[in-house]
Scaffold this active site. Structure first.
Site, PDB file in Angstrom:
ATOM      1  N   TYR A 101     -14.574 -30.492 -31.041  1.00 42.10           N
ATOM      2  CA  TYR A 101     -14.364 -29.203 -29.701  1.00 42.10           C
ATOM      3  C   TYR A 101     -14.674 -28.300 -31.013  1.00 42.10           C
ATOM      4  O   TYR A 101     -14.686 -28.074 -31.468  1.00 42.10           O
ATOM      5  CB  TYR A 101     -12.888 -29.053 -30.177  1.00 42.10           C
ATOM      6  N   GLU A 189     -16.566 -23.251 -23.764  1.00 41.67           N
ATOM      7  CA  GLU A 189     -15.407 -24.294 -24.240  1.00 41.67           C
ATOM      8  C   GLU A 189     -16.488 -25.469 -24.034  1.00 41.67           C
ATOM      9  O   GLU A 189     -16.898 -25.896 -23.246  1.00 41.67           O
ATOM     10  CB  GLU A 189     -14.682 -24.557 -24.185  1.00 41.67           C
TER      11      GLU A 189
END
Lengths: 375, 290
Positions: A101, A189
């Site tokens: 992530y 993101e």
């Protein structure tokens, strides 16, 4: 402002981030065609402004072009948390060895932009943050100098990456930070950011949101807005300079000031009603703005009564009352209206409203109780 | 006593000749605030409500020695106005402007701190010490001098609570609006520390709303450092997640920033939380009587 995954991937690509190749399809036939062109396994991904697409069945893997067509048939038109799917992204399958992530967000308490990374990618990062906070690595960017390359490398080392992988990962961190800052994002993101078995980095899922207050300097971003994703009334409100959010109840609210508007919704609920909307007309509550607000609120057929809550302050109550009666002359409102008016010359204002046949009261509690009774 | 502004305030108004600037300068002067100068580039020689206008903050500082500046400049130019104020040594700057990009505020906040100055706002109604100085856009007449310190993220909701306090005979030392943006210069914790140190403030009202964790930080600070009674109100119990409620900072994101969490944090710190604005005066009286 939110954009779709494929749009975010395009932006990340411009910043030099290795994004997974993909194309958008609006019909099953297009999906099949794109999959055939790739000639590999593909992911068929719904393009909607909400999370949890995978769980809702909005992302499917297809091994053949025919399977891609079938997946697109199933996904197009699907309703995911109130968002109807009009487009799917056909993305080339990747040979995934590990998932990470990587995100850039604003740390509000520290008032700094922060990098968040985790070796637990591909899952809900908020859940990781809640349940296993030690699995998240952070770096705070200097407010004036920005993010330093050593910070990006440090994040990579803290994730436990092998030495030969450090520079590749750190360079993606720097590029994602660059995209966040230059585009005035509120979120940038990559989840997951994958490492393939041949040691390549690929951004498999891209996400970006933008600061509404900075759109004036990004005309290109404004053009990415998908009108199909927005509530028509909210869109109209924004054009009128009114803050409006649609809710599920039946009591329409027209209030001056955002904090008071929230408190008014809460008061309606406290008195047993359900607010139909959040609406801030702005400070002055002019006849023009109130008329626009009436149009927005009455556009919702479930509205059974309207509560107008104006704390006059510097604006005189009689002027506000005149504005309300003028607006009522322009818009045909068929449901009962309760007005709460306070501030300078409020009594004269209430008199004017009573003469126009409206219920006008002094306190917010009385007004909330009255409107719930009227609905 | 009071906090941050009083009779000794010498106020500079940046953007004084604009529509908002000139209107509110007149209102502040009428209230009795000591407005010493205004700045509008190219406005030198003009007057607004009897206040002399200068081209630059440097000129205004040299001629009139202001110690507080208030900014009524459009969002695109407001960060520059804040820099101009602190770079010319103004120790306390209040920014009323709504709509400043977050990225600009990240840099502005760091710079203001580096200069040792204090920023209030942006996107705030300002600050008032009743009977002494009104520095902002709030209606002065609803306030009354007294023992309550009030701090809030909102504008009209603050007026609502002030009005209720005044009607209940509870006057205010100072009422301070910290603003509804994600990045603000003065936080709840900063304001609570100032009220705690002010001998005339006997009790504190804090009005929060959804979004961020400033109220939770305040709750922690109250349980550790505040000896005076505090009463709270949190707006947005009915706000849905993921939607911005007017204020740029009022959004429940990733399940965090809900009214329920903030109320729970405050109650755990011993702060009674009113279920409606009109309930604040009774809670304050009860808290002060303990």
């Amino acid at each position: 402002m939110d954009i779709h995954e494929y749009q975010a991937a395009e932006i990340f690509g411009r910043y030099g981030i290795p994004v997974n190749p993909g194309e958008v399809a609006e019909t099953p036939a297009q999906a099949e065609e794109i999959a055939a062109k790739f000639g590999t396994l593909v992911a068929v991904k719904s393009q909607v402004h909400t999370g949890g697409r995978g769980k809702a069945g909005g992302i499917r893997i297809a091994k053949t072009p025919e399977a891609a067509r079938e997946a697109a048939e199933a996904i197009l038109g699907m309703d995911i948390k109130g968002h109807v799917v009009n487009k799917v992204l056909i993305a080339r399958g990747a040979d995934i060895a590990r998932e990470f992530y990587l995100g850039v967000v604003l740390d509000r308490p520290r008032r700094q932009i922060t990098i968040m990374a985790s070796a637990e990618g591909g899952v809900d990062i908020e859940e990781v943050a809640r349940e296993r906070p030690e699995k998240i690595v952070r770096a705070l960017a200097d407010p004036e100098l920005g993010l330093h390359p050593w910070q990006a490398r440090q994040v990579a080392f803290q994730l436990g990456l092998a030495p030969e992988l450090i520079n590749g990962f750190a360079s993606i961190v720097m590029k994602l930070y660059d995209a966040y800052v230059k585009e005035d994002a509120t979120l940038a993101e990559i989840n997951p950011l994958v490492l393939t078995s041949s040691g390549e980095w690929i951004a498999l899922d891209s996400k970006m949101s933008f600061d509404d207050n900075a759109l004036f300097r990004h005309p290109g971003i404004e053009q990415l807005r998908d009108l199909a994703e927005e509530n028509a009334t909210e869109l109209e409100a924004r054009h009128s300079g009114i803050s409006f959010v649609k809710l599920d109840g039946d009591i329409g609210c027209i209030v001056n000031g955002a904090g008071l508007a929230m408190a008014t919704m809460d008061a309606v609920k406290l008195h047993g009603g359900e607010p139909a909307n959040f609406l801030d007309v702005g400070g002055g509550a002019s006849a023009e703005q109130v008329a626009k607000a009436f149009r927005l609120v009455t556009a919702d057929p479930s509205v059974r009564a309207i509560l107008i809550n104006i704390f006059g302050g510097i604006t005189r109550g009689d002027v506000v009352a005149e504005g309300i009666t003028t607006a009522l002359g322009q818009v045909d409102v068929k449901v009962p209206i309760v007005v709460r008016l306070s501030g300078t010359n409020a009594e004269e204002g209430r008199q004017l409203l009573a003469e126009a046949g409206l219920t006008a009261v002094d306190s917010m509690d009385d007004a909330a109780a009255a409107v719930v009774r009227a609905a | 006593m009071s906090i941050l502004v009083d009779r000794n305030t010498r106020l500079l108004v940046q953007g004084i000749t604009g529509r908002e600037g000139s209107f509110h300068t007149t209102q502040m002067v009428e209230y009795g605030t000591n407005v010493v100068a205004g700045v509008t580039p190219g406005g030198k020689g003009k007057e607004v409500a009897g206040v002399p206008v200068f081209d630059t903050v440097a000129e205004a500082v040299a001629a009139t020695q202001p110690n507080v500046s208030i900014i009524y400049v459009p969002a695109r130019f407001a960060p520059d106005a804040i820099y101009e104020a602190v770079d010319n040594g103004i120790p306390f700057v209040i920014c009323i402007t709504e709509g400043i990009p977050v990225a600009d505020m990240v840099a502005v906040y760091a710079h203001v701190r580096e200069k040792g100055a204090r920023l209030l706002g942006p996107n705030c109604p300002g600050i008032i010490t009743p009977g002494q100085a009104k520095v902002g856009i709030m209606p002065g007449f609803i306030h009354m001098p007294g023992p309550i310190g009030l701090v809030s993220r909102s504008g009209t909701l603050t007026y609502e609570v002030v009005d209720a306090l005044t009607k209940a005979g509870l006057g205010q030392t100072t009422a301070i609006g910290i603003g509804g943006d994600p990045i603000i210069g003065t936080s709840f914790v900063d304001a609570l520390a100032l009220f705690e140190a002010d001998p005339e403030t006997k009790a504190i009202v804090m009005i929060g709303e959804i979004g961020g964790t400033d109220e939770e930080d305040a709750a922690r600070f109250i349980s550790e450092r505040v000896t005076k009674p505090v009463v709270g109100f949190i707006a947005g119990r009915t706000a849905p997640p993921g939607k911005r409620m007017g204020h740029a900072g009022a959004i429940i994101s990733g399940g965090a920033g809900t009214a329920a969490e903030k109320i729970a944090a405050l109650e755990a710190a011993g702060v009674p939380v009113a279920d409606r604005p009109s309930a604040v005066p009774a809670l304050i009286r009860a808290a002060m009587a303990r």
